[in-house]
Design an enzyme around this catalytic site. Sequence first.
Site, short mmCIF file in Angstrom:
data_model
loop_
_atom_site.label_atom_id
_atom_site.label_comp_id
_atom_site.label_asym_id
_atom_site.label_seq_id
_atom_site.Cartn_x
_atom_site.Cartn_y
_atom_site.Cartn_z
CB ALA A 67 27.73 10.06 14.26
N GLY A 106 27.43 7.09 18.80
CA GLY A 106 28.48 7.90 19.30
C GLY A 106 28.36 8.65 20.57
CD GLU A 109 31.20 4.83 19.23
OE1 GLU A 109 30.56 5.59 18.46
OE2 GLU A 109 32.10 4.04 18.83
CD GLU A 129 26.78 2.98 16.82
OE1 GLU A 129 26.43 2.17 17.28
OE2 GLU A 129 27.81 3.76 17.23
N1 T1G Z 1 21.46 12.06 13.15
C1 T1G Z 1 20.61 12.87 12.54
N2 T1G Z 1 19.47 13.05 12.61
C2 T1G Z 1 18.86 12.06 13.72
C3 T1G Z 1 19.45 11.34 14.47
C4 T1G Z 1 20.98 11.14 14.25
N3 T1G Z 1 21.72 10.44 14.78
N4 T1G Z 1 18.73 10.50 15.43
C5 T1G Z 1 17.60 11.21 14.97
N5 T1G Z 1 17.45 12.10 14.22
C6 T1G Z 1 16.59 12.75 13.78
C7 T1G Z 1 15.32 12.23 13.03
O1 T1G Z 1 15.52 11.90 11.63
C8 T1G Z 1 14.17 13.26 13.23
O2 T1G Z 1 14.32 14.14 12.15
C9 T1G Z 1 14.56 13.86 14.43
O3 T1G Z 1 15.61 13.51 14.71
C10 T1G Z 1 13.76 13.03 15.59
O4 T1G Z 1 14.21 11.51 15.61
C11 T1G Z 1 30.23 6.95 14.98
C12 T1G Z 1 28.40 6.01 13.36
C13 T1G Z 1 17.02 9.07 19.44
C14 T1G Z 1 15.78 7.20 19.63
O5 T1G Z 1 21.27 5.17 15.29
O6 T1G Z 1 17.17 5.97 17.37
O7 T1G Z 1 26.57 7.14 15.90
O8 T1G Z 1 12.26 13.54 11.05
O9 T1G Z 1 11.50 10.70 15.07
O10 T1G Z 1 11.24 9.04 18.27
O11 T1G Z 1 29.73 5.01 16.05
O12 T1G Z 1 15.96 9.27 16.91
O13 T1G Z 1 12.36 15.36 12.93
O14 T1G Z 1 13.41 15.64 10.47
O15 T1G Z 1 13.34 9.06 15.68
O16 T1G Z 1 12.20 10.55 19.81
C15 T1G Z 1 23.77 6.27 15.90
C16 T1G Z 1 19.04 7.04 15.90
C17 T1G Z 1 24.02 7.18 14.79
C18 T1G Z 1 20.19 6.58 16.76
C19 T1G Z 1 14.65 9.49 19.30
N6 T1G Z 1 22.59 6.64 16.66
N7 T1G Z 1 18.14 7.82 16.52
O17 T1G Z 1 13.50 8.97 18.53
O18 T1G Z 1 12.78 10.84 17.36
S1 T1G Z 1 25.62 6.52 13.77
C20 T1G Z 1 21.40 6.06 16.25
C21 T1G Z 1 16.98 7.17 17.06
C22 T1G Z 1 26.87 6.61 14.78
C23 T1G Z 1 29.16 6.45 15.47
C24 T1G Z 1 28.06 6.06 14.89
C25 T1G Z 1 15.93 7.88 17.36
C26 T1G Z 1 15.84 8.42 18.93
P1 T1G Z 1 13.09 14.74 11.69
P2 T1G Z 1 12.84 10.41 15.88
P3 T1G Z 1 12.55 9.68 18.63
#
Ligand code: T1G
Length: 677
Positions: A67, A106, A109, A129
Amino acid sequence: MSEDTPVSVTMQKDGDVAVIIVNNPPVNALSWHVRQGLEDNFKAALADDGVKAIVLRCDGGTFIAGADISEFGKAPRGPDFNAVLNMIEAASKPVVAAIHGTALGGGLETALVCHYRVAVPSAKLGVPEVKLGLLPGAGGTQRLPRVVGVEAAATMTSLGDPVPAPKAKEMGLVDELAGEDSLAADAIAFARAKIADGPRPTRERAVFGDVGVIEQLKTKNAKRWRGFEAPYANLACVEAATRLPFEEGLAFERQEFMKLMMGSQSAAQRHIFFAERQAAKIDGLPKDIKLRDVKKVGIIGAGTMGGGIMMNFLQKGFPCTIVEMQQEALDRGLGVVRKNYDASAAKGRFKPEQVDQMMGLITPALELEALADCDLIIEAVYENMDVKKEIFGKLDKIAKPGAILASNTSYLDVNEIAASTGRPGDVLGMHFFSPANVMKLLEVVRGDKTADDVLATAMAIGKKIGKVAVVAGVCHGFIGNRMLAPRQIEAQKLLLEGATPAQVDKVHVDFGMPMGPFQMSDLAGVDIGWHRDPNRIESIRDALCAEGRWGQKKQAGFYDYDDKRNPSESARVAEIIEQFRAKAGVEKREISDQEIVERTLYPMVNEGALILSEGKAQRASDIDVVWIYGYGWPVYRGGPMFWAGLEGTDKIAAALEKHGFEVAPLLKEKAAAKSGF
Ligand code: T1G
């Protein structure tokens, strides 16, 4: 779809297979317009009689990574996430997810409501998450147990670690592995082959596996999960899947998700997610500034810090030259590095041949001249300004033009060190935290004359060796240790007034810190920074040091230790405190735990406010990152400055005034506005 909706989902046709493509850089997060695009394109594909099967894939570097976290807490826009997923799952035609990069949260999911999953071997699938203080809120806790079983689902949701695609295939999470360069084609062929089988709605599959694993996970991770809410909520949802019909399980998951989403722990952990990434950015510097080329690293000092620092570089394949004054010290230092690597290899972290390879990257030397070909030289010698200035003066003549000269000093004035060279632009601090090969924090200390490209290169190198690098300004103790000082001073005063080391430490451990001020002092060494004159006894600490109570290494410090380093309260320390109290004429009194919080944690916030006002940290969230990654501040409290917002800056300012502290102007300002930092 209104005109201003970004087009982040499109559809192509490959014969009777529709290919729906998500393109929402940088990580294909499920922003509102992606959900809108998915809804529109799936409706179109399902309504098209020429379409017999559907593939969902993503452009860019990864499948959907979750998400859009930046949308949380804002007014909802676009279609409800669960509604879109339920629509895909109910599709009358087989739907195949084509996965590369990461399918996270997500994203996984979404892949789970697709009837089949094809992935390239390099892909990773997970539900992280829990690391955001949340749980998969779009059916993940109910669908995973139906695809991979209860054990794997419980483990994946409560720990949040991703699974490589080949392992995911073994688990049944991935149905087929595609070629690294032929994912789209392979997924289309797979979808075409499934037309005859038709859809396979995940919700109709049966939950399987042993629910007993849930209690085992709780027992095994009790220490790691101390204070956290989310791991237990994840497990409760997976457990619910084993006994509730799907829809009721979904409702239970929704209820638990909302509880976490509305709580402070998730707000704190999401804050740190973005803060960590923000810390890498240097305000005012162009993102694409040309970095200096660092191929070879020099380390001065083969002690605990020098050896640990070097290990970070060896693990990333950097050849390192390490210099000591005496052969014996050099041999000892290299021996410690080898022992550490062998211990890691014994735990399966490295193969023996990898250890040999890393050790082979080391060039030991007894002369600074050996560093002449290094691109980055890190000094990690005794914390003495004269010694450091002498070394940097020599480096100035030895190091090649353009080499970055860094000091690992943890307190000293980097400008003064830089002034001992003719190239202050090449000089900065790189403050590692002990053990340097383990702790993730790196304070990059920017001198007044440090060149922008030198600063940017040090930050990039920090990330490359797996550190969380934070820019700090030159002041005594930079960010972390500067905030530690008032905490330690007050902790000592509290002993004089009637608290015991154990009481103070317990308050901090109950707060969520890994250890309290006195436990930390005993671990690091009570004698660190001691003047070493046993006859000069001006503090309780001096008294301990004078009689050899230097901490765990001497089996006696603020606590007594048995030979397994198990601590116990010390009668001798109580006696010393009593003597000091009598000499100081201080009346012993009961001290509440709340007073300990107010006098040891609040002053840290006050110091953080001063650091911000003086420009020694770029932003409040950088200070939070320092304390999370350098000292183990509980991530579910978001760091000192974020926590101040939860605690109430007005409450903090009032308590500090009550205890006679001078409240920092910035903290006063926040308190007046009743706002956080
Ligand atoms: N939402 C918004 N921005 C995100 C994002 C996300 N999920 N993931 C990364 N970014 C932004 C991050 O802030 C950065 O921004 C840029 O993308 C590059 O990220 C309903 C509730 C995918 C492994 O927890 O683990 O789904 O600094 O530097 O090293 O059940 O990003 O460039 O402006 O980390 O290549 C669950 C979180 C969400 C995954 C990539 N998902 N992301 O790593 O790049 S909650 C996560 C990561 C959810 C549902 C629930 C990593 C990555 P900026 P980065 P990276």
